[in-house]
Scaffold this active site. Structure first.
Site, mmCIF file in Angstrom:
data_model
loop_
_atom_site.group_PDB
_atom_site.id
_atom_site.type_symbol
_atom_site.label_atom_id
_atom_site.label_comp_id
_atom_site.label_asym_id
_atom_site.label_seq_id
_atom_site.Cartn_x
_atom_site.Cartn_y
_atom_site.Cartn_z
ATOM 1 C CD1 TRP A 20 -1.984 -2.322 1.386
ATOM 2 C CD2 TRP A 20 -3.342 -0.728 0.602
ATOM 3 N NE1 TRP A 20 -3.196 -2.911 1.116
ATOM 4 C CE2 TRP A 20 -4.062 -1.960 0.634
ATOM 5 C CE3 TRP A 20 -3.997 0.415 0.140
ATOM 6 C CZ2 TRP A 20 -5.381 -2.056 0.224
ATOM 7 C CZ3 TRP A 20 -5.313 0.321 -0.260
ATOM 8 C CH2 TRP A 20 -5.994 -0.903 -0.222
ATOM 9 C CG HIS A 50 -3.098 -5.169 6.286
ATOM 10 N ND1 HIS A 50 -4.237 -5.936 6.385
ATOM 11 C CD2 HIS A 50 -2.867 -4.666 7.528
ATOM 12 C CE1 HIS A 50 -4.693 -5.878 7.624
ATOM 13 N NE2 HIS A 50 -3.879 -5.122 8.337
ATOM 14 C CG HIS A 54 -2.951 -9.479 3.885
ATOM 15 N ND1 HIS A 54 -2.690 -9.015 2.626
ATOM 16 C CD2 HIS A 54 -4.005 -8.749 4.338
ATOM 17 C CE1 HIS A 54 -3.532 -8.041 2.325
ATOM 18 N NE2 HIS A 54 -4.349 -7.865 3.349
ATOM 19 C CG ASP A 56 -7.890 -7.541 5.841
ATOM 20 O OD1 ASP A 56 -6.651 -7.524 5.806
ATOM 21 O OD2 ASP A 56 -8.605 -6.876 5.059
ATOM 22 C CG HIS A 60 -7.464 -4.084 8.651
ATOM 23 N ND1 HIS A 60 -6.390 -3.226 8.746
ATOM 24 C CD2 HIS A 60 -7.816 -4.092 7.319
ATOM 25 C CE1 HIS A 60 -6.102 -2.746 7.547
ATOM 26 N NE2 HIS A 60 -6.960 -3.250 6.676
ATOM 27 C CG HIS A 161 -12.755 -4.675 4.578
ATOM 28 N ND1 HIS A 161 -12.494 -4.116 3.363
ATOM 29 C CD2 HIS A 161 -11.625 -5.347 4.948
ATOM 30 C CE1 HIS A 161 -11.256 -4.417 2.997
ATOM 31 N NE2 HIS A 161 -10.710 -5.171 3.941
ATOM 32 C CD GLU A 173 -7.963 -7.772 1.790
ATOM 33 O OE1 GLU A 173 -9.021 -7.122 1.688
ATOM 34 O OE2 GLU A 173 -6.972 -7.367 2.469
#
Length: 210
Positions: A20, A50, A54, A56, A60, A161, A173
């Site tokens: 990210w 992340h 991974h 979540d 998160h 989510h 993800e």
């Protein structure tokens, strides 16, 4: 693909992997070399939870949500369906109905024809809220995607989510599915038992059932 042979669907982990844009990138270094210790090499890594393949945890996106150690590991092992939705930019209830997912328990959505783990995407295909409701109706307990998020990358509300959490559907993800044919498999994607973790790296693999 022979029955019983496990196939890795994890992104390779290395210093140049995508992350990210404003998050902590992965890095690995030797803290001590075999020459220094006279017996072993000892490495250490720094990373966001992340980055790469991974899971979540609800924490998160919810301050009072469950953390990694609270999640039922049985949800991350068992039958799954890999479904090809590469032609779709938005994954609707109707699209999922056409996949005949009931009984799959775990659903992995193949949205990319070619995976590029070293390039962070500009946008990703996403489910509608109604599609998530259909996952619940189909008794799906885990949703896996081959992109960094189940929500639009610029989303602050994270509606998908939250809707998955509402239905107690776990989130996996950044799996790598471009080399996988659609069909029924067994999945193993165990996260680490992090007591305070909002996510966890995963070594995910599938195999054709016996």
């Amino acid at each position: 693909m022979k029955n019983g042979k496990w196939i890795d669907i994890s992104q390779p982990v290395h210093d140049n992997m995508a992350h990210w844009p404003e998050d902590i990138p992965f890095s690995y270094e030797l803290s001590f070399t075999k020459k220094q210790t006279e017996s072993v090499n000892i490495g250490r890594m720094t990373t966001s939870l992340h980055t790469g393949t991974h899971v979540d945890a609800p924490f998160h996106f919810l301050d009072n949500g469950e953390k990694m150690i609270d999640l039922d590991i049985n949800h991350f092992i068992g039958p799954c369906l890999v479904a090809d939705v590469t032609s779709l930019k938005t994954i609707t209830r109707e699209a999922l109905e056409n996949l005949h997912i009931y009984g799959a328990e775990r659903l992995l959505l193949k949205t990319l024809t070619v995976s590029s783990p070293n390039i962070f995407p500009k946008s990703v295909p996403c489910l509608t809220v109604d599609a998530v409701d259909f996952l619940k109706e189909s008794d799906i307990k885990l949703l896996g995607v081959d992109v960094p998020s189940v929500d639009p990358l610029d989303s602050k509300e994270l509606l998908i989510h939250h809707q998955l959490y509402k239905h107690q559907i776990n989130i996996l993800e950044n799996v790598k599915l471009d080399h996988i044919k659609p069909g029924k498999y067994e999945l193993a994607a165990l996260p680490l038992p992090l007591e305070e973790g909002d996510g966890s790296p995963v070594r995910a693999a599938i195999r054709v059932p016996d």
